[in-house]
Design a protein around this motif. Structure first.
Motif, PDB file in Angstrom:
ATOM      1  N   SER A   1       0.839  -1.187   0.000  1.00 41.68           N
ATOM      2  CA  SER A   1       0.000   0.000   0.000  1.00 41.68           C
ATOM      3  C   SER A   1       0.877   1.242   0.000  1.00 41.68           C
ATOM      4  CB  SER A   1      -0.919  -0.012   1.219  1.00 41.68           C
ATOM      5  OG  SER A   1      -0.140   0.118   2.387  1.00 41.68           O
ATOM      6  N   ASN A   2       0.270   2.385  -0.262  1.00 45.25           N
ATOM      7  CA  ASN A   2       0.991   3.647  -0.274  1.00 45.25           C
ATOM      8  C   ASN A   2       1.105   4.215   1.129  1.00 45.25           C
ATOM      9  OD1 ASN A   2       1.747   3.837  -2.873  1.00 45.25           O
ATOM     10  ND2 ASN A   2       0.163   5.244  -3.502  1.00 45.25           N
TER      11      ASN A   2
ATOM     12  N   SER B   1      14.539  -3.122  -4.619  1.00 42.35           N
ATOM     13  CA  SER B   1      14.480  -2.279  -3.434  1.00 42.35           C
ATOM     14  C   SER B   1      13.792  -0.976  -3.814  1.00 42.35           C
ATOM     15  CB  SER B   1      15.872  -2.029  -2.849  1.00 42.35           C
ATOM     16  OG  SER B   1      16.694  -1.365  -3.768  1.00 42.35           O
ATOM     17  N   TRP B   2      13.174  -0.351  -2.825  1.00 39.47           N
ATOM     18  CA  TRP B   2      12.437   0.877  -3.091  1.00 39.47           C
ATOM     19  C   TRP B   2      12.421   1.751  -1.850  1.00 39.47           C
ATOM     20  CZ3 TRP B   2      10.305  -3.910  -2.611  1.00 39.47           C
ATOM     21  CH2 TRP B   2       9.382  -4.111  -1.585  1.00 39.47           C
ATOM     22  N   ILE B   3      12.081   3.017  -2.087  1.00 45.03           N
ATOM     23  CA  ILE B   3      12.024   4.026  -1.039  1.00 45.03           C
ATOM     24  C   ILE B   3      10.589   4.497  -0.926  1.00 45.03           C
ATOM     25  CG2 ILE B   3      12.858   6.295  -0.313  1.00 45.03           C
ATOM     26  CD1 ILE B   3      15.125   5.841  -2.460  1.00 45.03           C
ATOM     27  N   MET B   4      10.117   4.648   0.295  1.00 48.08           N
ATOM     28  CA  MET B   4       8.822   5.279   0.546  1.00 48.08           C
ATOM     29  C   MET B   4       9.101   6.546   1.343  1.00 48.08           C
ATOM     30  SD  MET B   4       6.404   3.343  -0.788  1.00 48.08           S
ATOM     31  CE  MET B   4       4.900   3.783   0.021  1.00 48.08           C
ATOM     32  N   ILE B   5       8.540   7.658   0.889  1.00 48.03           N
ATOM     33  CA  ILE B   5       8.689   8.918   1.618  1.00 48.03           C
ATOM     34  C   ILE B   5       7.305   9.432   1.970  1.00 48.03           C
ATOM     35  CG2 ILE B   5       8.925  10.199  -0.559  1.00 48.03           C
ATOM     36  CD1 ILE B   5      10.557  12.304   1.048  1.00 48.03           C
ATOM     37  N   LYS B   6       7.130   9.766   3.229  1.00 47.67           N
ATOM     38  CA  LYS B   6       5.904  10.417   3.686  1.00 47.67           C
ATOM     39  C   LYS B   6       6.295  11.822   4.098  1.00 47.67           C
ATOM     40  CE  LYS B   6       1.946  10.088   6.705  1.00 47.67           C
ATOM     41  NZ  LYS B   6       1.270   9.331   7.759  1.00 47.67           N
ATOM     42  N   ARG B   7       5.807  12.785   3.323  1.00 41.81           N
ATOM     43  CA  ARG B   7       6.169  14.176   3.556  1.00 41.81           C
ATOM     44  C   ARG B   7       5.273  14.808   4.619  1.00 41.81           C
ATOM     45  NH1 ARG B   7       6.571  13.455  -2.052  1.00 41.81           N
ATOM     46  NH2 ARG B   7       8.730  13.532  -2.754  1.00 41.81           N
ATOM     47  N   SER B   8       5.710  15.943   5.128  1.00 42.91           N
ATOM     48  CA  SER B   8       4.955  16.625   6.179  1.00 42.91           C
ATOM     49  C   SER B   8       3.591  17.099   5.688  1.00 42.91           C
ATOM     50  CB  SER B   8       5.756  17.810   6.721  1.00 42.91           C
ATOM     51  OG  SER B   8       6.007  18.752   5.701  1.00 42.91           O
TER      52      SER B   8
ATOM     53  N   GLY C   1       1.599  15.248   4.087  1.00 38.91           N
ATOM     54  CA  GLY C   1       0.750  14.055   4.039  1.00 38.91           C
ATOM     55  C   GLY C   1       0.896  13.220   2.785  1.00 38.91           C
ATOM     56  N   SER C   2       1.600  13.709   1.784  1.00 48.61           N
ATOM     57  CA  SER C   2       1.768  12.941   0.549  1.00 48.61           C
ATOM     58  C   SER C   2       2.739  11.793   0.769  1.00 48.61           C
ATOM     59  CB  SER C   2       2.255  13.844  -0.592  1.00 48.61           C
ATOM     60  OG  SER C   2       3.546  14.327  -0.323  1.00 48.61           O
ATOM     61  N   VAL C   3       2.464  10.681   0.094  1.00 46.61           N
ATOM     62  CA  VAL C   3       3.316   9.501   0.173  1.00 46.61           C
ATOM     63  C   VAL C   3       3.703   9.113  -1.242  1.00 46.61           C
ATOM     64  CG1 VAL C   3       3.459   7.078   0.880  1.00 46.61           C
ATOM     65  CG2 VAL C   3       2.169   8.701   2.269  1.00 46.61           C
ATOM     66  N   GLU C   4       4.989   8.908  -1.476  1.00 45.50           N
ATOM     67  CA  GLU C   4       5.463   8.488  -2.795  1.00 45.50           C
ATOM     68  C   GLU C   4       6.418   7.327  -2.659  1.00 45.50           C
ATOM     69  OE1 GLU C   4       5.888  11.463  -6.244  1.00 45.50           O
ATOM     70  OE2 GLU C   4       6.646  12.505  -4.468  1.00 45.50           O
TER      71      GLU C   4
ATOM     72  N   GLU D   1       8.725  17.891   8.781  1.00 44.79           N
ATOM     73  CA  GLU D   1       9.335  16.595   9.054  1.00 44.79           C
ATOM     74  C   GLU D   1       8.904  15.571   8.008  1.00 44.79           C
ATOM     75  OE1 GLU D   1       9.624  13.312  12.660  1.00 44.79           O
ATOM     76  OE2 GLU D   1       8.556  15.198  12.979  1.00 44.79           O
ATOM     77  N   ASP D   2       9.863  14.936   7.367  1.00 45.89           N
ATOM     78  CA  ASP D   2       9.605  13.908   6.365  1.00 45.89           C
ATOM     79  C   ASP D   2      10.126  12.569   6.889  1.00 45.89           C
ATOM     80  OD1 ASP D   2       8.626  15.878   4.602  1.00 45.89           O
ATOM     81  OD2 ASP D   2      10.644  16.277   3.854  1.00 45.89           O
ATOM     82  N   GLN D   3       9.377  11.503   6.633  1.00 48.65           N
ATOM     83  CA  GLN D   3       9.762  10.154   7.055  1.00 48.65           C
ATOM     84  C   GLN D   3      10.181   9.374   5.812  1.00 48.65           C
ATOM     85  OE1 GLN D   3       9.635   9.072  10.309  1.00 48.65           O
ATOM     86  NE2 GLN D   3      10.542   7.127   9.719  1.00 48.65           N
ATOM     87  N   VAL D   4      11.371   8.793   5.828  1.00 48.95           N
ATOM     88  CA  VAL D   4      11.888   8.024   4.696  1.00 48.95           C
ATOM     89  C   VAL D   4      12.207   6.615   5.165  1.00 48.95           C
ATOM     90  CG1 VAL D   4      13.701   7.853   2.950  1.00 48.95           C
ATOM     91  CG2 VAL D   4      12.859  10.104   3.629  1.00 48.95           C
TER      92      VAL D   4
END
Length: 148
Positions: free
Chosen positions: A43-44, A88-95, A97-100, A120-123
């Protein structure tokens, strides 16, 4: 003998018709995002997976945000289990609320540069091994540094 050929044709037609009912639907890429499909669907959201076993471990490096342009560099570092990694892949959740999701080639020193935000961004970085197991190989919460 005359019935065998028509019966074989009928069986063949029924087999082909049965296979035709199973269709694969591929969703179109929007082009606006650098999102790619993985061999296994996720899921995203930023899901949590276990770390890889030590004897087959791989890792990734997530650098701090660049203060000038808010970019985040992510590197695939490799490791003992590098040859066992399918993708392998990266998921980023930006401050905001967008997720890519971004693909990160599982080769040592492969690099992807992400666009961050002021907040704050979560990677998180994930690796899928050839046996189908998915592991989380890096996780970092990034904020802009406060200037004094």
């Amino acid at each position: 003998m005359r019935l065998i050929i028509p019966l074989l044709c009928l069986v063949f037609i029924l087999l082909v018709a049965g296979c035709a009912q199973h269709q694969v639907v591929v969703s179109p890429n929007t082009g606006a995002q650098k999102e790619s499909a993985s061999p296994t669907q996720i899921s995203n959201s930023l899901e949590t997976y276990p770390a890889p076993p030590q004897d087959n471990a791989v890792s990734a490096q997530i650098n701090d945000k660049d203060q000038a342009d808010k970019t985040i560099q992510v590197f695939f570092s490799g490791g003992k289990g590098q040859k066992m990694v399918r993708s392998s892949w990266i998921m980023i959740k930006r401050s905001d609320g967008s997720v890519e999701r971004f693909e990160l080639p599982p080769k040592a020193q492969s690099e992807v540069v992400l666009k961050g935000t002021d907040g704050e961004d979560q990677v998180r970085v994930y690796a899928e091994y050839y046996d189908g197991q998915i592991y989380q190989i890096a996780d970092k919460s990034l904020r802009m540094r406060q200037r004094l």
